[in-house]
Write a protein that holds these residues in place. Structure first.
Motif, PDB file in Angstrom:
ATOM      1  N   THR A  86     -31.007  14.177  10.950  1.00 18.85           N
ATOM      2  CA  THR A  86     -29.557  14.243  10.841  1.00 18.85           C
ATOM      3  C   THR A  86     -29.157  14.300   9.370  1.00 18.85           C
ATOM      4  N   ILE A  87     -27.870  14.240   9.099  1.00 16.32           N
ATOM      5  CA  ILE A  87     -27.359  14.213   7.730  1.00 16.32           C
ATOM      6  C   ILE A  87     -27.071  12.754   7.378  1.00 16.32           C
ATOM      7  N   ASN A  88     -27.630  12.301   6.296  1.00 18.52           N
ATOM      8  CA  ASN A  88     -27.419  10.932   5.842  1.00 18.52           C
ATOM      9  C   ASN A  88     -26.002  10.816   5.278  1.00 18.52           C
ATOM     10  N   TYR A  89     -25.248   9.823   5.714  1.00 12.68           N
ATOM     11  CA  TYR A  89     -23.886   9.617   5.220  1.00 12.68           C
ATOM     12  C   TYR A  89     -23.862   9.493   3.700  1.00 12.68           C
ATOM     13  N   GLU A  90     -24.883   8.836   3.165  1.00  7.89           N
ATOM     14  CA  GLU A  90     -24.930   8.620   1.719  1.00  7.89           C
ATOM     15  C   GLU A  90     -25.036   9.940   0.958  1.00  7.89           C
ATOM     16  N   SER A 112     -21.678  15.791  15.442  1.00 11.51           N
ATOM     17  CA  SER A 112     -20.784  15.667  14.293  1.00 11.51           C
ATOM     18  C   SER A 112     -21.142  14.401  13.542  1.00 11.51           C
ATOM     19  N   VAL A 113     -21.260  14.521  12.245  1.00 15.16           N
ATOM     20  CA  VAL A 113     -21.504  13.387  11.363  1.00 15.16           C
ATOM     21  C   VAL A 113     -20.291  13.310  10.443  1.00 15.16           C
ATOM     22  N   PHE A 114     -19.752  12.101  10.250  1.00 17.11           N
ATOM     23  CA  PHE A 114     -18.556  12.020   9.426  1.00 17.11           C
ATOM     24  C   PHE A 114     -18.598  10.830   8.479  1.00 17.11           C
ATOM     25  N   VAL A 115     -17.839  10.982   7.415  1.00 17.51           N
ATOM     26  CA  VAL A 115     -17.544   9.909   6.473  1.00 17.51           C
ATOM     27  C   VAL A 115     -16.025   9.867   6.405  1.00 17.51           C
ATOM     28  N   ARG A 116     -15.457   8.710   6.663  1.00 22.03           N
ATOM     29  CA  ARG A 116     -14.004   8.601   6.702  1.00 22.03           C
ATOM     30  C   ARG A 116     -13.546   7.511   5.727  1.00 22.03           C
ATOM     31  N   GLY A 117     -12.527   7.835   4.945  1.00 25.23           N
ATOM     32  CA  GLY A 117     -11.903   6.845   4.079  1.00 25.23           C
ATOM     33  C   GLY A 117     -12.690   6.491   2.830  1.00 25.23           C
ATOM     34  N   LEU A 118     -13.520   7.412   2.340  1.00 23.89           N
ATOM     35  CA  LEU A 118     -14.262   7.172   1.104  1.00 23.89           C
ATOM     36  C   LEU A 118     -13.269   7.185  -0.057  1.00 23.89           C
ATOM     37  N   ARG A 119     -13.164   6.066  -0.745  1.00 31.34           N
ATOM     38  CA  ARG A 119     -12.222   5.934  -1.859  1.00 31.34           C
ATOM     39  C   ARG A 119     -12.978   6.102  -3.171  1.00 31.34           C
ATOM     40  N   LEU A 120     -12.521   7.065  -3.968  1.00 28.26           N
ATOM     41  CA  LEU A 120     -13.122   7.313  -5.279  1.00 28.26           C
ATOM     42  C   LEU A 120     -12.025   7.401  -6.327  1.00 28.26           C
ATOM     43  N   ASP A 121     -12.299   6.873  -7.506  1.00 31.21           N
ATOM     44  CA  ASP A 121     -11.404   7.045  -8.641  1.00 31.21           C
ATOM     45  C   ASP A 121     -11.887   8.260  -9.411  1.00 31.21           C
ATOM     46  N   VAL A 122     -11.000   9.241  -9.551  1.00 35.28           N
ATOM     47  CA  VAL A 122     -11.370  10.558 -10.043  1.00 35.28           C
ATOM     48  C   VAL A 122     -10.393  10.998 -11.124  1.00 35.28           C
ATOM     49  N   GLY A 123     -10.903  11.691 -12.120  1.00 38.50           N
ATOM     50  CA  GLY A 123     -10.046  12.366 -13.081  1.00 38.50           C
ATOM     51  C   GLY A 123      -9.530  13.631 -12.423  1.00 38.50           C
ATOM     52  N   VAL A 182     -25.911  22.347   8.591  1.00 35.17           N
ATOM     53  CA  VAL A 182     -24.461  22.197   8.735  1.00 35.17           C
ATOM     54  C   VAL A 182     -23.868  23.538   9.134  1.00 35.17           C
ATOM     55  N   ARG A 183     -23.259  23.580  10.304  1.00 37.80           N
ATOM     56  CA  ARG A 183     -22.614  24.817  10.791  1.00 37.80           C
ATOM     57  C   ARG A 183     -21.168  24.925  10.333  1.00 37.80           C
ATOM     58  N   ARG A 184     -20.518  23.765  10.232  1.00 34.75           N
ATOM     59  CA  ARG A 184     -19.105  23.732   9.860  1.00 34.75           C
ATOM     60  C   ARG A 184     -18.853  22.435   9.112  1.00 34.75           C
ATOM     61  N   VAL A 185     -17.974  22.504   8.123  1.00 37.48           N
ATOM     62  CA  VAL A 185     -17.580  21.308   7.393  1.00 37.48           C
ATOM     63  C   VAL A 185     -16.063  21.290   7.286  1.00 37.48           C
ATOM     64  N   GLN A 225      -7.430   8.607 -10.921  1.00 32.98           N
ATOM     65  CA  GLN A 225      -6.547   8.409  -9.774  1.00 32.98           C
ATOM     66  C   GLN A 225      -7.418   8.293  -8.527  1.00 32.98           C
ATOM     67  N   THR A 226      -6.931   7.546  -7.571  1.00 28.40           N
ATOM     68  CA  THR A 226      -7.690   7.333  -6.342  1.00 28.40           C
ATOM     69  C   THR A 226      -7.521   8.514  -5.393  1.00 28.40           C
ATOM     70  N   LEU A 227      -8.650   8.962  -4.843  1.00 24.37           N
ATOM     71  CA  LEU A 227      -8.655   9.920  -3.744  1.00 24.37           C
ATOM     72  C   LEU A 227      -9.250   9.219  -2.532  1.00 24.37           C
ATOM     73  N   VAL A 228      -8.746   9.549  -1.364  1.00 29.59           N
ATOM     74  CA  VAL A 228      -9.302   9.065  -0.101  1.00 29.59           C
ATOM     75  C   VAL A 228      -9.839  10.294   0.626  1.00 29.59           C
ATOM     76  N   ILE A 229     -11.146  10.274   0.878  1.00 31.17           N
ATOM     77  CA  ILE A 229     -11.846  11.475   1.332  1.00 31.17           C
ATOM     78  C   ILE A 229     -12.413  11.282   2.726  1.00 31.17           C
ATOM     79  N   ASP A 230     -12.156  12.275   3.582  1.00 30.81           N
ATOM     80  CA  ASP A 230     -12.758  12.347   4.916  1.00 30.81           C
ATOM     81  C   ASP A 230     -13.547  13.645   5.002  1.00 30.81           C
ATOM     82  N   VAL A 231     -14.765  13.550   5.516  1.00 28.69           N
ATOM     83  CA  VAL A 231     -15.617  14.731   5.680  1.00 28.69           C
ATOM     84  C   VAL A 231     -16.218  14.678   7.085  1.00 28.69           C
ATOM     85  N   THR A 232     -16.172  15.807   7.786  1.00 26.42           N
ATOM     86  CA  THR A 232     -16.840  15.931   9.071  1.00 26.42           C
ATOM     87  C   THR A 232     -17.775  17.127   9.013  1.00 26.42           C
ATOM     88  N   LEU A 233     -19.035  16.876   9.332  1.00 23.42           N
ATOM     89  CA  LEU A 233     -20.055  17.919   9.363  1.00 23.42           C
ATOM     90  C   LEU A 233     -20.430  18.177  10.809  1.00 23.42           C
TER      91      LEU A 233
END
Length: 132
Positions: free
Chosen positions: A66-70, A22-33, A105-108, A45-53
């Motif tokens: 592997t999958i690069n977090y970036e 499992s590769v994950f990104v947790r707490g990615l904060r982005l300002d999004v329309g 990626v088998r599951r996201v 508005q701010t979104l807080v994004i978590d992704v698990t691959l």
């Protein structure tokens, strides 16, 4: 002074079986329309994004294994840069589909919080999962 034993970072042999990675990104904060209400149009508005691959049982020795977090963060930023999105659920689905562009990626699973969206709540948002 005794010498340190040799440590193998990834145990080999028949005693272990790789089940998956499992590769994950947790707490990615982005300002999004984002948003469907009139007061949400034309502002960020701010979104807080978590992704698990979830990948299969892979041996990882190099970044290409592997999958690069970036890559995950870049996909989220690209969706934000593409323009206003009505719903957090739509943003989450677009991000999940972008992650599934990689055949390894088998599951996201994507979880998005929208802080400030609901009075009295720390955050509101959604979570979804797609698999092959």
């Amino acid at each position: 002074m005794s010498s340190s034993p040799t440590v193998t970072p990834f145990p080999l042999g028949d005693a272990f079986q790789r089940e998956g990675l499992s590769v994950f990104v947790r707490g990615l904060r982005l300002d999004v329309g984002i948003g469907v209400y009139d007061h949400e149009q034309g502002r960020l508005q701010t979104l807080v994004i978590d992704v698990t691959l979830e990948m299969g049982p892979v041996v990882v020795e190099h970044l290409a294994d592997t999958i690069n977090y970036e890559t995950v963060a870049a996909a989220a930023r690209a969706i934000a840069a593409a323009g206003h999105v009505g719903l957090v659920e739509t943003f989450a689905e677009r991000l999940a589909v972008a992650c599934l562009d990689d055949p390894r990626v088998r599951r996201v699973a994507v979880r998005i919080e929208k802080p400030g969206a609901l009075a009295g709540a720390e955050a509101a948002g959604c979570a979804l999962a797609f698999s092959r």
